[in-house]
Design a protein around this motif. Structure first.
Motif, short mmCIF file in Angstrom:
data_model
loop_
_atom_site.label_atom_id
_atom_site.label_comp_id
_atom_site.label_asym_id
_atom_site.label_seq_id
_atom_site.Cartn_x
_atom_site.Cartn_y
_atom_site.Cartn_z
N ASN A 80 3.86 -4.06 -0.24
CA ASN A 80 4.58 -2.89 -0.76
C ASN A 80 5.17 -2.06 0.38
O ASN A 80 6.30 -1.57 0.27
N ALA A 81 4.43 -1.91 1.46
CA ALA A 81 4.95 -1.16 2.60
C ALA A 81 6.15 -1.87 3.22
O ALA A 81 7.16 -1.24 3.55
N ALA A 82 6.04 -3.19 3.38
CA ALA A 82 7.14 -3.95 3.98
C ALA A 82 8.38 -3.88 3.10
O ALA A 82 9.50 -3.69 3.59
N SER A 83 8.18 -4.03 1.78
CA SER A 83 9.32 -4.03 0.86
C SER A 83 9.98 -2.66 0.79
O SER A 83 11.21 -2.55 0.83
N ALA A 153 -1.23 2.13 -8.10
CA ALA A 153 -1.05 2.08 -6.65
C ALA A 153 0.41 1.87 -6.28
O ALA A 153 0.92 2.48 -5.33
N VAL A 154 1.12 1.02 -7.03
CA VAL A 154 2.54 0.80 -6.77
C VAL A 154 3.34 2.06 -7.06
O VAL A 154 4.22 2.45 -6.27
N LEU A 204 -7.09 2.67 -3.83
CA LEU A 204 -6.04 3.26 -3.01
C LEU A 204 -6.41 3.21 -1.53
O LEU A 204 -5.54 3.01 -0.67
N ALA A 205 -7.68 3.41 -1.20
CA ALA A 205 -8.12 3.34 0.19
C ALA A 205 -7.83 1.96 0.77
O ALA A 205 -7.31 1.82 1.89
N VAL A 206 -8.15 0.91 -0.01
CA VAL A 206 -7.90 -0.45 0.46
C VAL A 206 -6.39 -0.70 0.55
O VAL A 206 -5.91 -1.35 1.49
N HIS A 207 -5.64 -0.19 -0.42
CA HIS A 207 -4.18 -0.34 -0.41
C HIS A 207 -3.58 0.32 0.83
O HIS A 207 -2.65 -0.23 1.46
N GLN A 208 -4.10 1.48 1.21
CA GLN A 208 -3.62 2.17 2.42
C GLN A 208 -3.88 1.35 3.68
O GLN A 208 -3.08 1.38 4.62
N ILE A 209 -5.00 0.63 3.70
CA ILE A 209 -5.28 -0.22 4.86
C ILE A 209 -4.20 -1.28 5.02
O ILE A 209 -3.84 -1.66 6.14
N GLY A 210 -3.66 -1.74 3.90
CA GLY A 210 -2.53 -2.67 3.99
C GLY A 210 -1.34 -2.06 4.69
O GLY A 210 -0.63 -2.74 5.44
N PHE A 211 -1.09 -0.77 4.44
CA PHE A 211 -0.01 -0.07 5.16
C PHE A 211 -0.26 -0.11 6.67
O PHE A 211 0.65 -0.37 7.46
N ASP A 215 2.26 -1.95 9.64
CA ASP A 215 3.04 -1.29 10.70
C ASP A 215 2.34 -1.29 12.05
O ASP A 215 2.84 -0.69 13.00
N GLY A 216 1.20 -1.96 12.17
CA GLY A 216 0.52 -2.06 13.45
C GLY A 216 -0.41 -0.92 13.76
O GLY A 216 -1.03 -0.91 14.83
#
Length: 447
Positions: A80-83, A153-154, A204-211, A215-216
């Motif tokens: 989602n962050a990349a898109s 989350a989306v 949401l916490a796990v989803h944020q880790i994906g962000f 982005d590094g």
């Protein structure tokens, strides 16, 4: 729709193929886990069932290996962050991104709900007892719990991604603290209502880790991954062996406390260990995904990934009803014997065939893009924004009604009628908003 080989050839070299691999593996493990854990029984009153983990205590530690929804939300956050970043970089806006991303979830879900409602109505008209219809529809709609939280989350991604860019890992840390507060309210003060927020805060916490991975902000280095793996695993062991949390990382109906419904600190500790393992294996997985065969297989699974998730319990219901109607032996052998495992393998073979047929029928809905070449209505910007907001709200509330009400015996569809109608109305609004253009922007309908 391009073929799989064409999609493979068109894959941008910078794409993080490892994320696609993890998404495919996570959903396949979820499907297999659900199929293995549900035990079907039959009697004079019809079909019934229960979780095998109620009697197979040795299977509860194994749930640490098959509870992979944290991985799904992690890679969901990454994707989602990349898109979203790519869309904004090309001059698009968050609302268009949200409508496109939401359509990928809402469209297949609409097909599932309409089909279940139609099947429930036909069964009722055929004389099947309402309780049996409601139970079957409820079992088939189990995946909607995960879909509901992921959809939220989306929807929140434009906001939560903006927060991530400003304060980084502080966001998941705050969310983890909120999960801890919910657990304390439940364990110390016996107040379950505050813990309901964990359904959102934990994922949401796990989803944020994906962000952070995308982005590094969270470096993919052994020096970071190994402590996450060891520390998360140690915390999970302490919280379950010495703390108040159960060992099982999936829900066991009737248990006084579970780690999944709603999620707990113990589940987040396991998620941390999974994150460490995922990062440690990244280079190996990426090299494997550079091979054409494995990458084609991953593309094939991901092209129908939501269909697999949404329909796998529907396939289970179809097989159970067929076995019962044919008069084949139910119940099966005792769950703590090798004969049960052999019997279960026959079920799995039948389930794979039925799910394959369902994917062949409904997978095209997921793969289909948006309307192209149609004359798009021109609307005011405010109308489109309002339709988007109301549409998503109606879809979320509709799914919440379906997920929480469970078996809806009095309703003719086996589903809560009001919740079903609300979701369908929301889906229609989102479709209208997605295919319209605002005044001054006469581009064709978005895909």
């Amino acid at each position: 729709m391009p073929g799989l080989r064409e999609l493979a050839v068109r894959t941008p070299p910078e794409r993080e193929r490892y994320v696609d691999l993890l998404r495919a593996l996570a959903i396949l493990v979820v499907v297999l886990g659900h199929w293995m854990v549900v035990v079907v029984t039959g009697g004079a009153r019809g079909l019934d069932g229960f979780s095998a983990l109620r009697v197979l205590e040795w299977g509860r530690p194994i749930t640490w290996l098959v509870q992979v929804m944290p991985v799904f939300f992690m890679v969901g956050g990454f994707a989602n962050a990349a898109s979203l970043t790519s869309r904004l970089r090309r001059g698009g806006d968050a609302q268009d991104w949200l409508l496109d991303r939401g359509a990928r979830l809402v469209r297949p879900t609409t097909a599932l709900l309409v089909t279940l409602a139609a099947a429930g109505l036909v069964a009722r008209l055929a004389g099947v007892r309402p309780a049996q219809v409601g139970q079957a529809v409820s079992l088939a709609s189990i995946p909607l719990w995960f879909l509901l939280v992921y959809l939220v989350a989306v929807i929140l991604t434009p906001l939560t991604h903006r927060l991530h860019r400003r304060v980084g890992l502080a966001v998941p840390l705050v969310l983890v603290a909120l999960v801890a507060a919910g657990d304390v309210a439940r364990l110390v003060f016996d107040a379950s209502t505050p813990q309901l927020g964990n359904y959102l805060f934990a994922w949401l916490a796990v989803h944020q880790i994906g962000f952070a991975w995308q982005d590094g902000t969270l470096p993919v280095r052994p020096g970071v991954a190994a402590p996450l793996l060891v520390g998360g695993a140690a915390a999970a062991v302490l919280l379950t062996a010495l703390g108040p949390y159960p060992v099982s990382m999936v829900s066991i109906p009737g248990a006084p406390l579970g780690n999944l419904s709603p999620p707990t600190l113990a589940l987040l500790a396991l998620a941390t260990a999974q994150l460490g393992l995922v990062l440690l294996l990244r280079d190996v997985g990426d090299r494997w995904m550079r091979r054409s065969g494995p990458w084609l297989a991953v593309i094939a699974v991901n092209s129908v990934i939501l269909t697999l998730l949404l329909w796998h319990m529907g396939a289970f219901v179809v097989v159970a009803v067929a076995v019962y109607a044919a008069g084949l032996p139910l119940p099966q052998p005792p769950e703590d014997t090798g004969a049960w495992l052999l019997w279960k393998l026959q079920w799995l073979a039948a389930l794979v065939v039925v799910l394959g047929a369902l994917v062949a029928v409904f997978g095209r809905i997921e793969r289909r893009g948006g309307p192209r070449g149609r004359r798009a209505p021109v609307v005011a910007y405010g109308w489109r924004a309002a339709a988007t907001t109301v549409g998503f709200a109606a879809c979320v509330l509709g799914l919440l009604g379906v997920a929480t009400e469970g078996s809806a015996d009095p309703d003719p569809f086996g589903l809560p009628t009001a919740a079903l109608a609300g979701f369908l109305a929301g889906a229609a609004l989102l479709h209208a908003a997605r295919t319209a253009v605002t005044a001054g922007d006469h581009r064709p309908g978005r895909s």
